[in-house]
Design a protein around this motif. Sequence first.
Motif, PDB file in Angstrom:
ATOM      1  N   GLY A  75       0.939  -1.003   0.147  1.00 41.31           N
ATOM      2  CA  GLY A  75      -0.068  -0.047   0.030  1.00 41.31           C
ATOM      3  C   GLY A  75       1.103   1.708   0.319  1.00 41.31           C
ATOM      4  N   GLU A  76       1.700   1.358   0.682  1.00 43.66           N
ATOM      5  CA  GLU A  76       2.392   2.859   1.105  1.00 43.66           C
ATOM      6  C   GLU A  76       4.173   2.359  -0.268  1.00 43.66           C
ATOM      7  OE1 GLU A  76       2.419   5.138   2.205  1.00 43.66           O
ATOM      8  OE2 GLU A  76      -0.062   4.313   2.851  1.00 43.66           O
ATOM      9  N   LEU A 165      -7.164  -9.534  -0.600  1.00 43.05           N
ATOM     10  CA  LEU A 165      -6.322 -10.457  -1.892  1.00 43.05           C
ATOM     11  C   LEU A 165      -6.345  -9.450  -3.167  1.00 43.05           C
ATOM     12  CD1 LEU A 165      -7.248 -13.693  -1.068  1.00 43.05           C
ATOM     13  CD2 LEU A 165      -4.933 -13.511  -1.210  1.00 43.05           C
ATOM     14  N   VAL A 166      -7.756  -9.412  -3.438  1.00 41.86           N
ATOM     15  CA  VAL A 166      -8.056  -9.124  -4.734  1.00 41.86           C
ATOM     16  C   VAL A 166      -7.632  -7.195  -5.045  1.00 41.86           C
ATOM     17  CG1 VAL A 166     -10.465  -8.016  -3.696  1.00 41.86           C
ATOM     18  CG2 VAL A 166     -10.172  -8.567  -6.421  1.00 41.86           C
ATOM     19  N   ARG A 167      -7.301  -6.893  -3.422  1.00 43.10           N
ATOM     20  CA  ARG A 167      -6.277  -5.709  -4.118  1.00 43.10           C
ATOM     21  C   ARG A 167      -5.288  -5.687  -5.234  1.00 43.10           C
ATOM     22  NH1 ARG A 167      -6.790  -1.317   0.393  1.00 43.10           N
ATOM     23  NH2 ARG A 167      -5.594  -3.326   1.788  1.00 43.10           N
ATOM     24  N   VAL A 168      -4.311  -6.515  -4.451  1.00 41.55           N
ATOM     25  CA  VAL A 168      -3.029  -6.876  -4.216  1.00 41.55           C
ATOM     26  C   VAL A 168      -3.463  -7.406  -5.893  1.00 41.55           C
ATOM     27  CG1 VAL A 168      -0.621  -7.928  -4.000  1.00 41.55           C
ATOM     28  CG2 VAL A 168      -2.150  -6.534  -2.324  1.00 41.55           C
ATOM     29  N   PHE A 169      -4.182  -9.060  -5.724  1.00 36.39           N
ATOM     30  CA  PHE A 169      -3.683  -9.820  -7.496  1.00 36.39           C
ATOM     31  C   PHE A 169      -4.717  -9.721  -8.449  1.00 36.39           C
ATOM     32  CE2 PHE A 169      -1.699 -11.892  -3.407  1.00 36.39           C
ATOM     33  CZ  PHE A 169      -1.131 -12.051  -3.987  1.00 36.39           C
ATOM     34  N   PHE A 512      -1.131   3.417  -2.003  1.00 38.27           N
ATOM     35  CA  PHE A 512      -0.720   2.742  -3.819  1.00 38.27           C
ATOM     36  C   PHE A 512      -2.747   2.372  -4.321  1.00 38.27           C
ATOM     37  CE2 PHE A 512      -1.011  -1.080  -6.468  1.00 38.27           C
ATOM     38  CZ  PHE A 512      -0.567  -0.840  -7.427  1.00 38.27           C
ATOM     39  N   PHE A 513      -3.381   1.558  -3.207  1.00 34.03           N
ATOM     40  CA  PHE A 513      -4.805   1.613  -3.898  1.00 34.03           C
ATOM     41  C   PHE A 513      -5.673   2.549  -3.897  1.00 34.03           C
ATOM     42  CE2 PHE A 513      -3.159  -1.991  -0.521  1.00 34.03           C
ATOM     43  CZ  PHE A 513      -2.629  -2.912  -1.715  1.00 34.03           C
ATOM     44  N   THR A 546      -0.215  -1.122 -17.684  1.00 31.62           N
ATOM     45  CA  THR A 546      -1.556  -1.658 -16.637  1.00 31.62           C
ATOM     46  C   THR A 546      -1.124  -2.311 -16.271  1.00 31.62           C
ATOM     47  OG1 THR A 546      -2.475  -1.398 -19.094  1.00 31.62           O
ATOM     48  CG2 THR A 546      -3.966  -2.525 -17.834  1.00 31.62           C
ATOM     49  N   ARG A 547      -0.415  -3.503 -16.189  1.00 32.52           N
ATOM     50  CA  ARG A 547      -0.566  -5.085 -15.228  1.00 32.52           C
ATOM     51  C   ARG A 547      -0.040  -4.127 -13.654  1.00 32.52           C
ATOM     52  NH1 ARG A 547       5.140  -8.267 -15.919  1.00 32.52           N
ATOM     53  NH2 ARG A 547       6.050  -6.924 -15.024  1.00 32.52           N
ATOM     54  N   ASP A 548       0.625  -3.038 -13.930  1.00 33.29           N
ATOM     55  CA  ASP A 548       1.607  -2.645 -12.453  1.00 33.29           C
ATOM     56  C   ASP A 548       0.750  -2.465 -11.403  1.00 33.29           C
ATOM     57  OD1 ASP A 548       4.192  -3.373 -13.791  1.00 33.29           O
ATOM     58  OD2 ASP A 548       4.196  -1.798 -14.513  1.00 33.29           O
ATOM     59  N   GLU A 549      -1.184  -2.184 -12.075  1.00 38.30           N
ATOM     60  CA  GLU A 549      -1.722  -1.836 -10.958  1.00 38.30           C
ATOM     61  C   GLU A 549      -1.931  -3.294 -10.104  1.00 38.30           C
ATOM     62  OE1 GLU A 549      -4.803  -0.430 -12.610  1.00 38.30           O
ATOM     63  OE2 GLU A 549      -3.685   1.561 -13.945  1.00 38.30           O
ATOM     64  N   HIS A 550      -1.713  -4.302 -10.417  1.00 44.72           N
ATOM     65  CA  HIS A 550      -1.667  -5.749  -9.240  1.00 44.72           C
ATOM     66  C   HIS A 550      -0.208  -6.119  -9.625  1.00 44.72           C
ATOM     67  CE1 HIS A 550      -3.326  -6.511 -12.971  1.00 44.72           C
ATOM     68  NE2 HIS A 550      -2.375  -7.705 -13.249  1.00 44.72           N
ATOM     69  N   PHE A 551      -0.054  -7.764  -9.359  1.00 42.28           N
ATOM     70  CA  PHE A 551       0.799  -7.679  -8.616  1.00 42.28           C
ATOM     71  C   PHE A 551       0.453  -9.588  -9.245  1.00 42.28           C
ATOM     72  CE2 PHE A 551       0.588  -4.698  -5.880  1.00 42.28           C
ATOM     73  CZ  PHE A 551       2.893  -4.263  -5.955  1.00 42.28           C
TER      74      PHE A 551
END
Length: 571
Positions: A75-76, A165-169, A512-513, A546-551
């Motif tokens: 997040g930071e 989970l969904v925010r990260v992945f 970040f979120f 675009t992919r960098d908005e999640h992991f």
Amino acid sequence: MKHIKNTFLFLLILSFVSCKKDFLSLNPQAELTAEQLTTQDGVEGLLVGAYGLLNGNINGTWGNYGAAPSQWLFGEVASDNAHKGSSVGDQPNMNAIEQHSPTSTNDNLSNLYNRCFEGVQRCNNTLKILADLQSGKGGSKFADARAKEIQGEARLLRAHYYFFLVRVFKVVPYVTEATAGTFVPNDKDIYPNIIEDLQFAVANLSTTKPKNQKGRMDKYAAQAYLGKVLLYQKRYAEAYTLLNAVILAKPDLTTLPYSDNFDITKEDGPESIVVVEHSVGTDGTGGENGNVGDMLNFPYGSVTPINCCGFFQPTIDLANAFKVNAAGLPLLDGSYRTNPYLSDFGLTATQKTNYQVDKTLAFDPRIESTIGRRGVPYRDWGIMAGDSWIRDVSSGGPFVAVKNSIEAAQIASGTGPGMTNVTGLNVNLIRLGDIYLMAAECAVETGDLPRALTLVNAVRQRAAKITPATINGTPAAAYKVSPYPSFPNADYARTAVRFERRLELAMEGHRFFDLVRWGVAKQTLESYFGFEGNYFDYLKGLVIETRDEHFPLPQDQIDRSNGTLKQSPGY
């Protein structure tokens, strides 16, 4: 919750809903059969176990950083607020998170994934055994009111783990008590499921804490969490109603001291809405129920009361964001980067020896509650001394984090046995200041600019009451924070609300979120890399895709699923 957190915490990890190939399975430390647990005490114990994963820890103390409830890493550090800090060679996989170049074998990703799904499994176990008990398969049933309340608690907790989970992945499987033990594909949007769980919690929890225990989930927690998730879905009108309900039920924010949110002696106060309770020194586990996720994030050096381990350092960009103009308002146009304040960063050894704080700099006073800077008092530790408190200035810069720390006078009673870097400081997942600003955001997006102005100004009026940091009796800066006179249009209001979120909630796991859900991650982070890269070569020229908005999903989980799980888009 500190009174219930440790009960059965490790005993009640069940295997009866698992199978050997289940990619969510973890080896239980002890086992009881479903029949043994189909009692009121068994269900209550299972529920405590579901709460137990909120601190991101299954056992031990080290290694829970990715799953920290503070979400300091994803997040930071992944945002423009924080550097990983420490040194390049320590926890090198974290460098990839900061630079948005992780692979699917990054251990921080597995850490979050495993801990959150263990939390999901514990919630599912609670719900399954409760249903069995209420259907007459075990001992005496709960009264209907308590049964519904347990369901509300468990489903809110499950929604929390899935939200993390969904925010990260972005793409994760949705496993319930009905589907546990099978491979579930990750090909659907699970936000509707999260919302359904939270709606149930809102409908079935009361405004009184269950069992009158701190840290339990109540109706206010459910309303706040549902409001937050709906905000992420841009369902502003619905979120606005829920967030306003919490605001109306709580004291006026301007009467609640800002510093209480980060004071171990003031925990569980009226601003705390959704809280992760931490406990040390009472469970015989060496601090395992403490704030183990943040245990690396203290100043580094033998001269400091807590010497571990130099991670999580505020950025130069964040420090300068606290600058204000002559009217006491933020520099919303980005001009805070002009003639940036660097503390003693980049000075020669002689210049550092002669360094003096510039007390004429105009800052929002929240800077001192967020960022430890040289020459200014740091809690009750004394004057922050600069380089001797920092592990590697070239990696993390001249600043240290404050909010996750505690007073030196509180170390004896507030840290784990023999582990001063494991504290009992709670983590507020959602606090009232956050709710004011989420409601302000909803107000902007639904056309209620006067209400947005009122809410933002309440946050700023509270900030104006912060006691200034002083050096020999003189304020350490020209502190000033004033209310906005007006929001002339929606664009201006939107910018003001978003900037206020950064100032109010910096280093609390949101940034970040927020950037991702606002759709501005690319432009904000690339602008930040262009500025911060002037001082840290490893940030120069970074580009956000675009992919960098999640992991990426952990590769080992994909492998164990025999192809059921598919990798996150772009990885």
